[in-house]
Design a protein around this motif. Structure first.
Motif, mmCIF file in Angstrom:
data_model
loop_
_atom_site.group_PDB
_atom_site.id
_atom_site.type_symbol
_atom_site.label_atom_id
_atom_site.label_comp_id
_atom_site.label_asym_id
_atom_site.label_seq_id
_atom_site.Cartn_x
_atom_site.Cartn_y
_atom_site.Cartn_z
ATOM 1 N N GLU A 89 6.772 16.700 3.697
ATOM 2 C CA GLU A 89 6.394 16.719 5.120
ATOM 3 C C GLU A 89 5.731 15.400 5.518
ATOM 4 N N THR A 90 4.864 14.896 4.655
ATOM 5 C CA THR A 90 4.191 13.618 4.947
ATOM 6 C C THR A 90 5.223 12.501 5.043
ATOM 7 N N PHE A 91 6.189 12.503 4.116
ATOM 8 C CA PHE A 91 7.224 11.464 4.127
ATOM 9 C C PHE A 91 8.053 11.549 5.410
ATOM 10 N N GLY B 264 4.589 2.543 1.657
ATOM 11 C CA GLY B 264 5.322 3.590 0.938
ATOM 12 C C GLY B 264 4.490 4.842 0.814
ATOM 13 N N THR B 265 5.141 5.940 0.508
ATOM 14 C CA THR B 265 4.407 7.190 0.288
ATOM 15 C C THR B 265 5.040 7.939 -0.885
ATOM 16 N N GLU B 266 4.180 8.480 -1.731
ATOM 17 C CA GLU B 266 4.692 9.217 -2.899
ATOM 18 C C GLU B 266 5.321 10.529 -2.428
ATOM 19 N N VAL C 181 7.084 7.512 12.306
ATOM 20 C CA VAL C 181 6.235 6.457 12.874
ATOM 21 C C VAL C 181 6.462 5.107 12.195
ATOM 22 N N ASN C 182 7.131 5.122 11.064
ATOM 23 C CA ASN C 182 7.286 3.904 10.257
ATOM 24 C C ASN C 182 8.644 3.991 9.551
ATOM 25 N N PRO C 183 9.739 3.675 10.274
ATOM 26 C CA PRO C 183 11.090 3.966 9.768
ATOM 27 C C PRO C 183 11.429 3.301 8.431
ATOM 28 N N HIS C 184 10.758 2.176 8.115
ATOM 29 C CA HIS C 184 11.091 1.475 6.861
ATOM 30 C C HIS C 184 10.179 1.866 5.695
ATOM 31 N N ILE C 185 9.359 2.886 5.892
ATOM 32 C CA ILE C 185 8.430 3.250 4.813
ATOM 33 C C ILE C 185 9.230 3.682 3.574
ATOM 34 N N ALA C 186 8.772 3.222 2.406
ATOM 35 C CA ALA C 186 9.546 3.439 1.178
ATOM 36 C C ALA C 186 9.215 4.780 0.532
ATOM 37 N N ALA D 219 0.849 -1.202 0.000
ATOM 38 C CA ALA D 219 0.000 0.000 0.000
ATOM 39 C C ALA D 219 0.878 1.244 0.000
ATOM 40 N N ILE D 220 0.559 2.168 -0.915
ATOM 41 C CA ILE D 220 1.358 3.401 -1.062
ATOM 42 C C ILE D 220 0.406 4.605 -1.018
ATOM 43 N N ALA D 221 0.733 5.581 -0.181
ATOM 44 C CA ALA D 221 -0.069 6.810 -0.134
ATOM 45 C C ALA D 221 0.140 7.574 -1.442
ATOM 46 N N ALA D 222 -0.981 7.887 -2.131
ATOM 47 C CA ALA D 222 -0.888 8.594 -3.414
ATOM 48 C C ALA D 222 -1.000 10.104 -3.198
#
Lengths: 197, 288
Positions: free
Chosen positions: B183-185, B165-167, B191-196, B143-146
């Motif tokens: 800022e979102t990234f 992940g987050t765009e 809160v989620n150190p491995h987020i891509a 799941a990736i934040a668009a």
């Protein structure tokens, strides 16, 4: 110099009158000529717009993928020309598609309409589509009057009915592609908020 | 007069055919070489691509050919709340050298847009994001934040901790949106150190596949290899200006050995083909 279809777009009633008098009946396969040209136009312009490339493969796959657009247009046309009088169903269908020039020009201009990096392409497409919608209504009104022999007020009503039918179908397809009514409305609300903030 | 019109029609038809023939002959991209960095292969990906049927102009097959031109190794077909075009991915002719195409969806809710990659059936939108992310994970997807701007639901930490992940790179005209994605990234990383970090083109109907892209450090060139790299956060994002986002050590590795980007080896022939085909088509419409 210019084609009959262009002349028809510029002077619908006079040109339809001349065409009806010229050739009263045609076989079904000849009636498919104009819809086929529309399909070829879409198959050439869509990949050109989306990739700035044109190849035989792109034209073929786009023709298959977008054939539903021409099929829908033919289905709508069939509903409106079915009660055609003396000149026959296929000749009526052919004359109906002779009035396709406004949409054809709009499709032909797609690569330019979507080329501005400053404006979202779908915004441009949505706004610019008003021109062929209105222009075509003038042509269909002349079709109902001259080809189907309706009186002026009935022809206007049928032209409006056709316009509403097209808008409903295009809107339904647009809503489906955009993820539904709620998602589409929230998109427009955000656009408005962003525009005014 | 009749002869003149016929002659013009013939010229228009010939121009159209010549344009298509030249375009076909010049559509050759150089062979793509895999870039290896240590134990990983570096792939270029685009995980937010719209296709036909839907709100994209190109079919998944046409997009795969475009990915070759764009220097993209892997992309996801992600239409809004529907799964018609992604189902066509299974119909593509298998090819070991061709870009990898992954079925996906842009789950479009009024409060958020969430990209699902590697799913096999449609996921319905609804609150909260964490529940939808769990549905995606249950299907084996990510799941990736668009385009996670302020107008969306991404101020909620529970949403950011539930996704993969987050765009951070997405084509934008306005600087304020670019800042919001950054800022979102940054908040997501807390809160989620491995987020891509993800770069996506969100391409619909104009050229631009891979304009913003994600570089992935994969153990194998496959769908599981790609999804594993995103889950582990082994990605960096690049925007259309060439700015990189993500782990500085990974950015350095890409800078040292960048996979080849978009190629346009036969630009003059391509432009000629377009000009001929368009003029020919216009001639057939206006003169035929």
């Amino acid at each position: 110099m210019f084609s009959t279809d262009v002349q028809l777009a510029l002077a619908p009633a006079a040109t339809y009158g001349r065409l009806v008098a010229q050739n009263p009946s045609i076989p079904w396969w000849r009636a498919l000529g104009r819809p086929t040209l529309v399909l070829l136009l879409i198959a050439v312009v869509v990949p050109m717009t989306a990739t700035h490339e044109i190849t035989a493969g792109l034209v073929l796959t786009s023709a298959v993928a977008w054939s539903f657009v021409v099929a829908i247009q033919m289905a709508i046309a069939a509903v409106f020309v079915a009660p055609a009088s003396g000149i026959g169903f296929w000749r009526s269908m052919d004359l109906w598609f002779a009035g396709h020039v406004p949409y054809s020009l709009w499709i032909l201009l797609l690569p330019f309409l979507t080329s501005s990096p400053a404006v979202p392409p779908y915004d441009v497409l949505g706004v610019s589509m008003v021109a062929p919608l209105v222009w075509t209504s003038v042509i269909t009104s002349a079709f109902f009057r001259t080809v189907l022999g309706k009186d002026a007020s009935t022809a206007r009503r049928l032209a409006v009915l056709h316009l509403v039918t097209v808008i409903i179908i295009v809107s339904a397809l647009g809503l489906w592609a955009a993820g539904g009514t709620s998602a589409t409305l929230s998109y427009f609300v955000r656009r408005w908020v962003a525009l005014w903030s | 007069m009749v002869v003149t019109v016929r002659l013009l029609r013939t010229i228009a038809a010939l121009a159209l055919v010549a344009g298509i023939a030249i375009g076909t002959a010049s559509d050759r991209s150089p062979e793509r070489e895999l870039v290896r960095s240590g134990e990983y292969l570096i792939l270029a990906g685009d995980f937010h691509v719209h296709a036909s049927p839907g709100d994209g102009f190109l079919t998944p097959g046409e997009l795969r050919d475009e990915a070759v031109r764009a220097g993209i190794d892997v992309f996801a077909v992600t239409n809004h709340n529907q799964f018609v075009a992604p189902r066509l991915v299974a119909w593509l002719t298998p090819s070991a050298d061709a870009p990898i195409v992954i079925p996906g969806e842009e789950i479009t809710d009024r409060n958020y847009h969430l990209i699902a990659v590697g799913i096999h059936q449609v996921v319905r939108p609804g609150p909260p994001v964490a529940r939808i992310a769990a549905e995606i994970h249950a299907q084996g997807g990510i799941a990736i934040a668009a385009h996670p701007g302020n107008a969306f639901a991404w101020r909620d930490d529970s949403a950011l901790s539930a996704i993969d992940g987050t765009e951070v790179a997405h084509p934008e005209h306005e600087e304020k949106y670019r800042r919001q994605y950054l800022e979102t990234f940054a908040r997501a990383r807390r809160v989620n150190p491995h987020i891509a970090p993800i770069g996506s083109s969100d391409v619909h109907n104009t050229p631009g596949l891979g304009d913003c892209r994600t570089f992935l450090f994969v153990r194998e060139r496959s769908v599981p290899g790609v999804l594993d790299a995103i889950r582990a956060g082994r990605t960096i994002a690049e925007n259309e200006r060439g700015d990189f986002f993500g782990d500085p050590s990974l950015i350095e590795r890409v800078r040292q050995m960048p996979p080849r980007g978009r190629t346009d080896a036969h630009q003059r022939w391509r432009r000629l083909s377009i000009a001929l085909a368009w003029t020919g088509m216009a001639g057939l419409l206006l003169l035929a």
